[in-house]
Motif scaffolding. Structure first.
Motif, PDB file in Angstrom:
ATOM      1  N   ARG A 134       0.829  -1.209   0.000  1.00  0.00           N
ATOM      2  CA  ARG A 134       0.000   0.000   0.000  1.00  0.00           C
ATOM      3  C   ARG A 134       0.866   1.262   0.000  1.00  0.00           C
ATOM      4  NH1 ARG A 134      -4.928  -0.462   4.181  1.00  0.00           N
ATOM      5  NH2 ARG A 134      -5.451   1.454   3.067  1.00  0.00           N
ATOM      6  N   ASP A 135       1.954   1.241   0.754  1.00  0.00           N
ATOM      7  CA  ASP A 135       2.852   2.406   0.793  1.00  0.00           C
ATOM      8  C   ASP A 135       3.456   2.663  -0.595  1.00  0.00           C
ATOM      9  OD1 ASP A 135       2.369   2.757   3.449  1.00  0.00           O
ATOM     10  OD2 ASP A 135       4.225   1.786   4.134  1.00  0.00           O
ATOM     11  N   TYR A 136       3.850   1.593  -1.257  1.00  0.00           N
ATOM     12  CA  TYR A 136       4.450   1.750  -2.592  1.00  0.00           C
ATOM     13  C   TYR A 136       3.425   2.306  -3.583  1.00  0.00           C
ATOM     14  CZ  TYR A 136       6.420   0.678  -7.142  1.00  0.00           C
ATOM     15  OH  TYR A 136       6.873   0.785  -8.446  1.00  0.00           O
ATOM     16  N   LEU A 137       2.224   1.741  -3.588  1.00  0.00           N
ATOM     17  CA  LEU A 137       1.192   2.205  -4.520  1.00  0.00           C
ATOM     18  C   LEU A 137       0.858   3.668  -4.277  1.00  0.00           C
ATOM     19  CD1 LEU A 137      -1.192  -0.906  -4.512  1.00  0.00           C
ATOM     20  CD2 LEU A 137       0.472  -0.262  -6.263  1.00  0.00           C
ATOM     21  N   LYS A 138       0.804   4.053  -3.026  1.00  0.00           N
ATOM     22  CA  LYS A 138       0.521   5.452  -2.685  1.00  0.00           C
ATOM     23  C   LYS A 138       1.608   6.364  -3.227  1.00  0.00           C
ATOM     24  CE  LYS A 138      -0.466   8.505   1.248  1.00  0.00           C
ATOM     25  NZ  LYS A 138      -0.601   8.569   2.737  1.00  0.00           N
ATOM     26  N   SER A 139       2.864   5.915  -3.101  1.00  0.00           N
ATOM     27  CA  SER A 139       3.981   6.739  -3.581  1.00  0.00           C
ATOM     28  C   SER A 139       3.962   6.920  -5.089  1.00  0.00           C
ATOM     29  CB  SER A 139       5.313   6.120  -3.155  1.00  0.00           C
ATOM     30  OG  SER A 139       5.584   4.932  -3.898  1.00  0.00           O
ATOM     31  N   LYS A 140       3.301   5.998  -5.800  1.00  0.00           N
ATOM     32  CA  LYS A 140       3.215   6.067  -7.264  1.00  0.00           C
ATOM     33  C   LYS A 140       1.903   6.682  -7.739  1.00  0.00           C
ATOM     34  CE  LYS A 140       7.208   4.213  -7.993  1.00  0.00           C
ATOM     35  NZ  LYS A 140       8.323   5.013  -8.579  1.00  0.00           N
ATOM     36  N   GLY A 141       1.103   7.157  -6.809  1.00  0.00           N
ATOM     37  CA  GLY A 141      -0.145   7.800  -7.183  1.00  0.00           C
ATOM     38  C   GLY A 141      -1.214   6.832  -7.665  1.00  0.00           C
ATOM     39  N   LEU A 142      -1.099   5.574  -7.293  1.00  0.00           N
ATOM     40  CA  LEU A 142      -2.076   4.557  -7.677  1.00  0.00           C
ATOM     41  C   LEU A 142      -3.033   4.300  -6.526  1.00  0.00           C
ATOM     42  CD1 LEU A 142       0.390   2.051  -9.378  1.00  0.00           C
ATOM     43  CD2 LEU A 142      -1.464   3.283 -10.544  1.00  0.00           C
ATOM     44  N   PRO A 143      -4.221   3.790  -6.813  1.00  0.00           N
ATOM     45  CA  PRO A 143      -5.132   3.423  -5.723  1.00  0.00           C
ATOM     46  C   PRO A 143      -4.413   2.505  -4.740  1.00  0.00           C
ATOM     47  CG  PRO A 143      -6.263   3.251  -7.831  1.00  0.00           C
ATOM     48  CD  PRO A 143      -4.820   3.509  -8.141  1.00  0.00           C
ATOM     49  N   HIS A 144      -4.593   2.742  -3.445  1.00  0.00           N
ATOM     50  CA  HIS A 144      -3.807   1.988  -2.472  1.00  0.00           C
ATOM     51  C   HIS A 144      -4.644   1.466  -1.309  1.00  0.00           C
ATOM     52  CE1 HIS A 144      -3.704   6.293  -1.455  1.00  0.00           C
ATOM     53  NE2 HIS A 144      -3.706   5.890  -0.185  1.00  0.00           N
ATOM     54  N   ASP A 145      -5.942   1.356  -1.523  1.00  0.00           N
ATOM     55  CA  ASP A 145      -6.775   0.735  -0.507  1.00  0.00           C
ATOM     56  C   ASP A 145      -6.471  -0.766  -0.459  1.00  0.00           C
ATOM     57  OD1 ASP A 145      -9.043  -0.718  -2.262  1.00  0.00           O
ATOM     58  OD2 ASP A 145      -8.532   1.231  -3.158  1.00  0.00           O
ATOM     59  N   GLU A 146      -7.059  -1.450   0.488  1.00  0.00           N
ATOM     60  CA  GLU A 146      -6.741  -2.872   0.681  1.00  0.00           C
ATOM     61  C   GLU A 146      -7.088  -3.711  -0.546  1.00  0.00           C
ATOM     62  OE1 GLU A 146      -7.666  -6.389   3.966  1.00  0.00           O
ATOM     63  OE2 GLU A 146      -7.737  -4.270   4.547  1.00  0.00           O
ATOM     64  N   HIS A 147      -8.222  -3.414  -1.194  1.00  0.00           N
ATOM     65  CA  HIS A 147      -8.613  -4.178  -2.376  1.00  0.00           C
ATOM     66  C   HIS A 147      -7.630  -3.927  -3.525  1.00  0.00           C
ATOM     67  CE1 HIS A 147     -11.165  -6.163  -5.338  1.00  0.00           C
ATOM     68  NE2 HIS A 147     -10.982  -5.109  -6.124  1.00  0.00           N
ATOM     69  N   ALA A 148      -7.256  -2.681  -3.724  1.00  0.00           N
ATOM     70  CA  ALA A 148      -6.301  -2.364  -4.794  1.00  0.00           C
ATOM     71  C   ALA A 148      -4.978  -3.062  -4.557  1.00  0.00           C
ATOM     72  CB  ALA A 148      -6.102  -0.852  -4.879  1.00  0.00           C
ATOM     73  N   ALA A 149      -4.531  -3.075  -3.311  1.00  0.00           N
ATOM     74  CA  ALA A 149      -3.247  -3.697  -2.986  1.00  0.00           C
ATOM     75  C   ALA A 149      -3.265  -5.201  -3.246  1.00  0.00           C
ATOM     76  CB  ALA A 149      -2.903  -3.427  -1.529  1.00  0.00           C
ATOM     77  N   SER A 150      -4.439  -5.829  -3.160  1.00  0.00           N
ATOM     78  CA  SER A 150      -4.520  -7.285  -3.310  1.00  0.00           C
ATOM     79  C   SER A 150      -4.110  -7.758  -4.700  1.00  0.00           C
ATOM     80  CB  SER A 150      -5.943  -7.768  -3.012  1.00  0.00           C
ATOM     81  OG  SER A 150      -6.862  -7.331  -4.017  1.00  0.00           O
ATOM     82  N   TYR A 151      -4.084  -6.867  -5.689  1.00  0.00           N
ATOM     83  CA  TYR A 151      -3.653  -7.236  -7.044  1.00  0.00           C
ATOM     84  C   TYR A 151      -2.127  -7.261  -7.176  1.00  0.00           C
ATOM     85  CZ  TYR A 151      -8.502  -6.466  -8.421  1.00  0.00           C
ATOM     86  OH  TYR A 151      -9.871  -6.545  -8.526  1.00  0.00           O
ATOM     87  N   TYR A 152      -1.436  -6.834  -6.125  1.00  0.00           N
ATOM     88  CA  TYR A 152       0.015  -6.707  -6.211  1.00  0.00           C
ATOM     89  C   TYR A 152       0.775  -7.659  -5.282  1.00  0.00           C
ATOM     90  CZ  TYR A 152      -0.842  -2.548  -9.007  1.00  0.00           C
ATOM     91  OH  TYR A 152      -1.246  -1.692 -10.002  1.00  0.00           O
ATOM     92  N   TYR A 153       0.063  -8.507  -4.594  1.00  0.00           N
ATOM     93  CA  TYR A 153       0.741  -9.527  -3.796  1.00  0.00           C
ATOM     94  C   TYR A 153      -0.195 -10.720  -3.619  1.00  0.00           C
ATOM     95  CZ  TYR A 153      -2.035  -8.351   0.376  1.00  0.00           C
ATOM     96  OH  TYR A 153      -3.065  -8.158   1.258  1.00  0.00           O
ATOM     97  N   SER A 154       0.398 -11.861  -3.340  1.00  0.00           N
ATOM     98  CA  SER A 154      -0.395 -13.072  -3.166  1.00  0.00           C
ATOM     99  C   SER A 154       0.426 -14.135  -2.452  1.00  0.00           C
ATOM    100  CB  SER A 154      -0.869 -13.600  -4.527  1.00  0.00           C
ATOM    101  OG  SER A 154      -1.587 -14.812  -4.364  1.00  0.00           O
TER     102      SER A 154
END
Length: 421
Positions: A342-362
């Motif tokens: 979430r911190d990384y997505l926020k720094s890149k100006g991308l949606p960074h809520d929990e659902h958005a973050a779920s597409y970037y880790y598993s």
């Protein structure tokens, strides 16, 4: 009659010159539904790790059929009666055994058709449709493929077993194109030592070390190729792209589809619960890797920032990282990965809520099993009338170790941070 006019010759880098008998088999090879396999990569996204692994399901199908010819000829030489109809039926079943694969082979198998779908279901449905077109000439092949040919169960074992033709070809082929020579299998010795004993395929005792090499090669190919950490990361990225697409469709988000066939499966989300319909087949046979690659290329321009970012990553091969874990995930580890994502997505100006973050880790686990002897083993003919399961016949202890499944937990995550275990 000149015998050269009875066959068509294919030049294969694995098996050399392959003679294809003209007639039903050549008609099937030339059929658009089989030619479609030229446009499906045998190893899915493996080419992103092994640059030469661009070989197709088509070359594998032709190669497997060649091995089937060699085995059947060898069995005939050992006084096993195989009629012309059984011979051709087995070759057809082997040729078509992968015709139901979708784009990128196994990667998207469960993303396009819901509820317990597996590619063998589509293979059988396509075979039945082809049988109608060819006026019943695939009857024997279908019986053999579905193990409904009780006269000679060994014919089905050549197609589906712990030592089937499919595995013999893809191990040799994938080893060659990836350059991972530890996976190379001594096919000829295995073929020559195969025989039929009490209706089942067995291996003569002199072939026991070739079987040991085969099992070891299978283990090594899974560890070094099929479950390579970058292949796992690429697979997860592609699956997440389609998970995002499904999410957008469920919310009536307008998407552009360069592929009508792919649009059907994404929007209709057909189920295999009641079988494979003719409509599903009609759209499925129009699908290949190109539909997926073209869609991802277009979706880079999507107005959905997550879908666009995931697609750009795929196009540029900016993949996720796979970190194998010492033990299964903990709540602490999950919180750590989620927070860093979430911190990384926020720094890149991308949606960074929990659902958005779920597409970037598993979190997941890899599973490989080189040899399963409890339910379906490989049998060695030790004496004239006695066959022994391979792990009991082998005179080496490491075979028992190879029968144990290898399960490795892992997390796929952004490369921007390390996972602290």
């Amino acid at each position: 009659m000149d015998k050269s006019t009875q066959y068509k010759i294919f030049n294969d880098p694995i098996h050399g010159f392959i003679s294809i008998p003209k007639g039903t088999i050549l008609r099937l090879i030339d059929h658009p539904w089989v030619q479609r396999l030229r446009r499906i990569k045998q190893m899915g996204l493996g080419y992103l790790v092994f640059p030469a692994a661009e070989h197709s399901r088509f070359s594998h199908a032709i190669g497997a059929m060649e091995l089937a010819q060699r085995i059947l000829n060898n069995l005939r030489e050992k006084d096993t009666t195989i009629s012309p109809a059984e011979y051709e039926g087995t070759l057809i079943a082997v040729l078509l055994h992968d015709v139901g694969h979708g784009p990128l082979s196994h990667t998207l198998e469960h993303n396009l058709i819901r509820e317990d779908f597996h590619h063998e279901m589509m293979t059988l449905a396509i075979m039945r449709e082809l049988n109608k077109q060819l006026e019943g000439t695939l009857d024997t092949a279908i019986k053999i493929f579905t193990d409904q040919y009780p006269k000679k169960p060994f014919l089905n074992q050549l197609i589906s077993s712990q030592l089937d033709i499919d595995r013999l070809d893809y191990l040799k082929r994938d080893s060659f194109f990836t350059g991972v020579y530890e996976g190379s299998v001594g096919i000829e010795r295995i073929l020559k030592t195969m025989r039929v004993h009490k209706g089942n395929i067995v291996i003569e005792k002199k072939g026991i070390y070739a079987i040991e090499n085969y099992i070891l090669a299978r283990r090594l190919m899974y560890m070094q190729v099929y479950l390579h950490k970058t292949v796992l990361a690429a697979d997860k990225l592609l699956r997440n792209i389609f998970t995002r697409v499904h999410h957008l469709i469920d919310r009536d988000h307008e998407l552009y589809y360069p592929s009508p066939a792919l649009k059907f499966f994404l929007e209709q989300q057909p189920s295999a619960h009641k079988g494979i319909s003719k409509t599903m087949i009609e759209h499925f046979i129009d699908l290949d890797d190109n539909d997926v690659f073209m869609s991802i290329k277009y979706w880079q321009k999507s107005d959905d920032p997550i879908l666009a970012d995931l697609c750009r990553r795929f196009q540029a091969r900016t993949l996720f990282r796979t970190t194998f874990l010492k033990k299964n995930k903990s709540k602490r580890l999950h919180r750590q990965v989620r927070a860093k994502t979430r911190d990384y997505l926020k720094s890149k100006g991308l949606p960074h809520d929990e659902h958005a973050a779920s597409y970037y880790y598993s979190f997941d686990e890899s599973y490989s099993e080189a040899y399963r002897y409890e339910s379906e083993g490989i049998w060695i003919l030790e004496e004239k009338d006695k066959a022994v399961e391979f792990s009991k016949a082998a005179d080496t202890k490491n075979i028992i170790a190879l029968t144990q499944p290898v399960v490795k937990p892992y997390v796929v995550h952004l490369k921007a941070f390390d996972v602290e275990q």
